[in-house]
Design an enzyme around this catalytic site. Structure first.
Site, short mmCIF file in Angstrom:
data_model
loop_
_atom_site.label_atom_id
_atom_site.label_comp_id
_atom_site.label_asym_id
_atom_site.label_seq_id
_atom_site.Cartn_x
_atom_site.Cartn_y
_atom_site.Cartn_z
N CYS A 49 66.23 13.18 32.39
CA CYS A 49 65.47 14.41 32.17
C CYS A 49 64.12 14.12 31.54
O CYS A 49 63.82 14.58 30.43
CB CYS A 49 66.28 15.36 31.33
SG CYS A 49 67.87 15.67 32.10
N GLU B 264 58.67 -22.38 26.64
CA GLU B 264 59.63 -21.29 26.46
C GLU B 264 59.52 -20.25 27.57
O GLU B 264 59.23 -19.09 27.31
CB GLU B 264 59.38 -20.60 25.11
CG GLU B 264 59.40 -21.51 23.90
CD GLU B 264 58.87 -20.82 22.63
OE1 GLU B 264 58.24 -19.75 22.74
OE2 GLU B 264 59.09 -21.37 21.55
N GLY C 17 55.39 -17.26 29.23
CA GLY C 17 54.40 -16.29 29.68
C GLY C 17 53.89 -16.40 31.09
O GLY C 17 53.18 -15.50 31.56
C1 LIG Z 1 58.52 -13.39 25.06
C2 LIG Z 1 58.32 -14.78 24.59
C3 LIG Z 1 58.50 -15.85 25.46
C4 LIG Z 1 58.82 -15.67 26.93
O1 LIG Z 1 57.83 -15.01 27.63
P1 LIG Z 1 57.96 -14.91 29.23
O2 LIG Z 1 56.79 -14.13 29.63
O3 LIG Z 1 59.24 -14.21 29.52
O4 LIG Z 1 57.94 -16.30 29.76
C5 LIG Z 1 58.36 -17.12 24.97
N1 LIG Z 1 58.06 -17.34 23.67
C6 LIG Z 1 57.88 -16.34 22.80
C7 LIG Z 1 57.56 -16.65 21.38
C8 LIG Z 1 58.01 -15.02 23.21
O5 LIG Z 1 57.83 -14.02 22.35
#
Ligand SMILES: *Cc1c(COP(=O)(O)O)cnc(C)c1O
Length: 423
Positions: A346, A275, A239
């Site tokens: 469109c 992540e 995130g």
């Molecule tokens: C989307 C998501 C991420 C990655 O989010 P980013 O903003 O791309 O870093 C990581 N973990 C989970 C569970 C997600 O749904």
């Protein structure tokens, strides 16, 4: 920092001229820089120096197998959210013990697929999912390692469509129910509790929501340990935001994010899992498009380009900003003027930017959308029967098409006629 720079007035990715790629593969296309992907991974890895940690790239941001390979070769694991992503990760050579499985609606078929193929952990999002997973694992004679994703009810202060950590969002288990849910998880024969998972949203530009969420996770970890659970992994989701508008955005750096993790969670001596998706891939990619027409409207000019909202949906879906730059730099002294930059689809929603100051451009000129490496190609569609656009990977002075543009025949042949129609 990334590796998209002008050399002698011509935009390059590393040592490859963008106009050369355009001549070879046609427009529009996505292009990714290996060195930038590697750099972003390394920056995250170094930000967590001193903490036991693993990085699971959130492959929903960009799941091209060549991109996955590039990151896996650096030591990245994968965060997957579907059976299809799991299959792609495995096809890229990632082993099951380097894959975590997230997502709010895992099906029984997906559970069976990944348990059979091998998986490091499931990030479970609800009690019904936990019961189902235990049933499936028991039936297969396996034990599924799990974390429970908790919803810390914090405001991530990001776009509503990508905020996931408020109690009104569909994600995770409310903090207030977490201890009870863990008690049940520990009693289920097919599960082994290994930790806690949290992910509060995407494109966060402030660390405070992280601090709040991680503080709540730390308190929960201590309570769960008192309850007798073996909490030794903390999956903190992804995130962290990136600068989309370079001239006026400076989101926090990974090293500052790492510091928040250390301060809030370091004392627990858990293995930290993160992540990141967007921060790895976003600024490692561009979308290259060609100007079809410059049309003079009433009171405004329209730059009509050959990329559409089907190729890059972020502006239409999230009101997202992308810097859009000419592939050949404007000659000094040419004044930028406002134009609406639009695609050929469109729909009025097929507008990338309104009244954007751009140097003079004409039919045939190339432009590049910056920060298009994440949530670009993966969200593309063939709306208006426009074939998915190719993806190109650059490394040093080399480039390769890593997903080819389908021909019209290939696109058409996916549809089949029922037996009652004459062919
Ligand atoms: C989307 C998501 C991420 C990655 O989010 P980013 O903003 O791309 O870093 C990581 N973990 C989970 C569970 C997600 O749904």
């Amino acid at each position: 920092m990334d590796h998209f720079i002008y050399k002698n007035g011509a935009l390059h990715a590393e040592d490859v001229a963008i106009s050369e790629v355009a001549a070879a593969v046609g427009t529009p296309f996505y292009l990714y820089s290996t060195a930038t992907l590697q750099r972003h991974f390394t920056v995250f890895d170094e930000a967590l120096d001193g903490l036991e940690h693993k990085i699971f790239y959130a492959m929903k941001a960009n799941d091209n197998i060549a991109v996955l390979r590039t990151l896996a070769a650096m030591g990245a694991g994968m965060d997957v959210v579907s059976g299809g992503e799991y299959a792609k990760a495995r096809a890229a050579g990632v082993s099951g013990d380097m894959i975590v499985f997230s997502g709010v609606g895992k099906t029984e078929a997906e559970m069976r697929q990944v348990l059979a193929g091998g998986i490091r952990q499931f990030n479970v999002e609800s009690e019904p999912e936990m019961r189902q997973l235990s049933r499936v694992a028991t039936d297969m004679g396996k034990i599924a390692k799990i974390t429970l994703r908790v919803n810390p009810d914090v405001d991530a202060k990001t776009h509503a469509k990508i905020a996931t950590g408020k109690s009104e969002n569909k994600f995770g288990i409310p903090m207030s129910q977490a201890r009870e849910a863990y008690r049940e998880a520990a009693s289920l024969s097919g599960l082994e509790v290994v930790g806690i998972d949290v992910h509060i949203g995407s494109q966060l530009t402030d660390l405070e929501p992280y601090r709040q969420a991680f503080t709540k996770v730390a308190e929960l970890a201590e309570a769960l340990r008192e309850d007798g659970h073996n909490i030794h992994r903390l999956d903190l989701g992804g995130g962290l935001g990136i600068p989309y508008e370079r001239s006026n955005e400076a989101p926090p750096l990974p090293v500052e994010y790492g510091q928040v993790i250390r301060e809030t969670l370091g004392h627990l001596e858990c293995e930290i899992e993160i992540e990141p998706g967007r921060l790895i891939a976003g600024n490692a990619g561009i979308l290259v498009s060609q100007v079809i027409y410059l049309k003079h409207g009433e009171g405004r000019d329209f730059l009509i380009i050959d990329a559409g909202m089907n190729d890059l949906i972020r502006p239409a879906m999230y009101e997202a900003h992308h810097d859009i730059i000419p592939v050949i730099e404007a000659a000094p002294g040419l004044e930028p003027a406002p134009v609406d930059i639009v695609g050929p689809i469109c729909e009025t929603g097929d507008t990338f930017s309104k009244q954007r100051a751009m140097p003079p451009l004409k039919s045939g000129d190339l432009v590049a959308f910056r920060s298009a490496g994440a949530y670009g190609a993966v969200m593309a569609s063939e709306y208006n029967a426009r074939p998915l656009i190719p993806e190109v990977l650059v490394q040093g002075d080399q480039f390769a098409v890593v997903r080819a543009r389908p021909t019209y025949e290939e696109m058409i042949s996916r549809d089949t006629l029922p037996s009652w129609m004459e062919s």
